[in-house]
Write an enzyme that holds these catalytic residues in place. Structure first.
Site, short mmCIF file in Angstrom:
data_model
loop_
_atom_site.label_atom_id
_atom_site.label_comp_id
_atom_site.label_asym_id
_atom_site.label_seq_id
_atom_site.Cartn_x
_atom_site.Cartn_y
_atom_site.Cartn_z
N ASP A 287 -3.24 4.55 -2.49
CA ASP A 287 -4.39 4.99 -1.72
C ASP A 287 -4.95 6.30 -2.28
O ASP A 287 -4.19 7.21 -2.63
CB ASP A 287 -3.95 5.18 -0.27
CG ASP A 287 -5.09 5.53 0.67
OD1 ASP A 287 -6.04 4.73 0.76
OD2 ASP A 287 -5.02 6.58 1.32
N HIS B 169 -11.09 -3.31 3.08
CA HIS B 169 -11.04 -2.89 4.48
C HIS B 169 -11.92 -1.69 4.78
O HIS B 169 -12.04 -1.30 5.95
CB HIS B 169 -9.58 -2.58 4.86
CG HIS B 169 -9.01 -1.43 4.07
ND1 HIS B 169 -8.75 -1.52 2.72
CD2 HIS B 169 -8.67 -0.17 4.43
CE1 HIS B 169 -8.26 -0.38 2.28
NE2 HIS B 169 -8.20 0.47 3.30
N ASP B 170 -12.50 -1.08 3.76
CA ASP B 170 -13.35 0.09 3.95
C ASP B 170 -14.83 -0.19 3.72
O ASP B 170 -15.65 0.72 3.90
CB ASP B 170 -12.93 1.21 2.99
CG ASP B 170 -11.60 1.84 3.34
OD1 ASP B 170 -11.26 1.87 4.54
OD2 ASP B 170 -10.89 2.30 2.42
N GLU C 13 -6.60 3.30 -6.17
CA GLU C 13 -7.90 3.31 -5.49
C GLU C 13 -8.67 4.53 -5.98
O GLU C 13 -8.24 5.67 -5.78
CB GLU C 13 -7.73 3.39 -3.97
CG GLU C 13 -9.08 3.36 -3.25
CD GLU C 13 -9.03 3.83 -1.81
OE1 GLU C 13 -9.93 3.43 -1.04
OE2 GLU C 13 -8.11 4.60 -1.46
N ASP D 258 0.86 -1.18 0.00
CA ASP D 258 0.00 0.00 0.00
C ASP D 258 0.90 1.23 0.00
O ASP D 258 1.86 1.32 0.77
CB ASP D 258 -0.89 0.01 1.25
CG ASP D 258 -2.31 0.40 0.95
OD1 ASP D 258 -2.50 1.41 0.24
OD2 ASP D 258 -3.24 -0.29 1.42
#
Length: 533
Positions: free
Chosen positions: A201, A327-328, A265, A99
């Site tokens: 990200d 994860h979100d 993302e 990430d």
């Protein structure tokens, strides 16, 4: 198949490191824990692991507030531990994706600590600083994704700094060439160590409107929505200048051999998402994440139209990708139920493109209710009652029926699911019809059959409210039929026999069954048919 980049035929597995495996008994997952479980991932059949942030951080946003881009947080281990994990992954044929969090740093990063000392500091322009509005308030109406204004006033210098997320996550100024050079060097630090790519990200946030105009009101905002939805983020992100930045990041990866992968993302409508591929897919992100399945209404006509729209929007040279959870976002089994989660797994792993599988989804793990006293996520705490808390989908991986699900020897940082003693890897490995066995079988079939990894996609017009499509690569042809409802359906394929046999059913009990002009699907069942005619 060897002529294609490795990531076009790969399946990516996302690991949230705090919740995967604790190796040192502190209740939090770490690099040593991931190393312990590499053999499981190799057995499962994935090709690459993406690890959420492991950098030094005050953990205000659990690693997405980075204080040092070129080291490892002691909670997770050391650089030596990372090197050992990377080498062990490569020994097993697994790629490793890190990430990368370039939009913002921690407020405790040395760059920001310098930046806020005075308006004359050389690092001042590394962040986004603005004078107050004439009334002394924030410079504009931009909203934080974590709740409230995106501007925080700094008493020392009398200016506001911008943070698209928490106040402890000040945004970097990507219009400053020194920032861009420094962040490209961060990429090189990890590429030199041998990482195989990056998931970037909130990549669409990197460039903002240089005039800092107000975002327009959102006419679709309704009471109970998170506060940031009051406005449409027209000026606070996705500025056209972003595409040159993405190209610059890609050029850094292209300095290295072996097809290093750049994932972005991006939560944007399809027509804006596909722009991140760049011209002919040669200049932008290799995989701008496609999150359509996460928010889609779970009905065959809806998904059929969505897939068609996405395929049509892809630029020449753009390779598709699909995501069911991360994860979100709430877990897929909680969104559609465990029965349909099996159908969803078959959909994810048979659509054209690169799929990403979220840890625990191969077990059918669901969101875990979090008692108020155990809540950790600042998004949920800042916006109570809006459903923005992300703890429920970040709970520990369920490995076996021993205390603490084999994740740790002590109470984990988040509570376990109430069904962890039966929904876990050890139990499901032994159950012939388990979700884990289904995902394992899907991954093995995908690896054996080139049409499921690289083949063309074509929707089939059939009678019956089901989703049916064909995948073909040279002489390999498979048809996928998915019943997205809890009632039986009959699929009528048209004139003549289909001429095939069932290669896999989500119920794991019809392999080898012949298929002609009609196919009876049970409730919540999907099948993959190997076409022989």
């Amino acid at each position: 198949m060897t002529e294609r980049p490795w990531w076009q035929k790969a399946v990516i597995y996302q690991i949230y490191p705090r919740s995967f495996q604790d190796s040192n008994g502190d209740g939090v997952g770490d690099l040593g824990g991931i190393l312990q479980r590499l053999d499981y991932l190799a057995w499962l059949g994935v090709d690459a692991i993406w690890i959420s942030p492991i950098y030094p951080s005050p953990m205000k946003d659990f690693g997405y507030d980075v204080a040092d881009y070129c080291d490892i947080h002691p909670l997770f281990g050391t650089l030596e531990d990372f090197d050992a994990l990377l080498a062990a992954a490569h020994e097993r044929g697994l790629r490793l994706i890190l990430d990368f969090v370039p939009n913002h740093t921690s407020s405790e990063h040395p760059w920001f600590e310098e930046s806020r000392t005075s308006r004359d500091n050389p690092k001042r322009d590394w962040y986004v600083w603005r004078d107050p509005a004439p009334d002394g308030g924030p410079p504009n109406n931009w909203q934080s994704q974590a709740g409230g204004s995106a501007w925080t006033f700094d008493e020392t210098s009398g200016q506001y700094y911008y943070h698209a997320f928490l106040p402890e996550q000040p945004d970097l100024n990507w219009r400053n060439p020194d920032v861009r050079a420094a962040m490209c060097d961060v990429l090189r630090f990890w590429l030199d160590r041998g990482v195989d790519g990056f998931r970037v990200d909130v990549i669409w946030h990197l460039m903002k409107d240089p005039e800092f105009r107000d975002d327009p009101p959102n006419p679709e905002y309704k009471p109970g929505d998170p506060p940031f939805r009051r406005v449409q983020p027209l000026h606070s992100c996705d500025h056209p200048d972003i595409h040159e930045v993405v190209s610059e990041l890609r050029r850094v990866l292209e300095e290295y051999p072996n097809d290093r992968l750049l994932i972005g993302e991006i939560y944007l409508p399809i027509e804006r998402l596909v722009a991140y591929y760049g011209v002919d897919g040669l200049e932008g992100a290799h995989l701008p994440f496609n999150f359509q399945l996460i928010g889609a209404a779970w009905h065959a006509p809806t998904l059929r139209h969505m897939i068609k729209e996405y395929e049509a929007a892809l630029p020449f040279g753009g390779w598709p990708n699909w995501v069911l959870g991360n994860h979100d976002q709430p877990r897929i089994a909680s969104r559609v139920g465990r029965a349909q989660a099996r159908v969803a797994a078959m959909l994810l792993l048979t659509l054209r493109g690169t799929p990403t599988l979220y840890y625990g989804d191969e077990l059918g793990m669901e969101n875990v209710p979090i008692p108020p006293e155990r809540e950790q996520d600042p998004f949920g705490k800042n916006m109570p009652g809006t459903g923005q808390g992300r703890d429920p989908e970040r709970t520990p991986m369920q490995w076996d029926s021993s205390p603490f699900a084999g994740f740790s020897t002590v109470e984990p940082w988040l509570p376990l699911a109430p069904d962890w003693q039966v929904i876990n890897v050890a139990v499901q490995k032994q159950e012939a019809g388990s979700m884990l066995r289904l995902v394992h079988a899907l991954l093995q079939l995908r690896r054996r059959e080139p049409c499921l990894a690289l083949g063309s996609y074509r929707t089939l017009a059939v009678e019956g409210d089901v989703l049916v499509y064909a995948r073909q690569h040279e002489r390999c042809r498979h048809v996928v039929a998915l019943n997205l409802e809890p009632s039986p359906k009959v699929v009528v394929f048209g004139e003549g026999d289909l001429g095939g046999r069932i290669a896999l059913s989500t119920h794991l009990d019809r392999e080898g069954e012949g298929v002609g002009a009609e196919l009876a699907l049970r409730a919540d069942e999907g099948v993959i048919i190997a076409v022989t005619a």
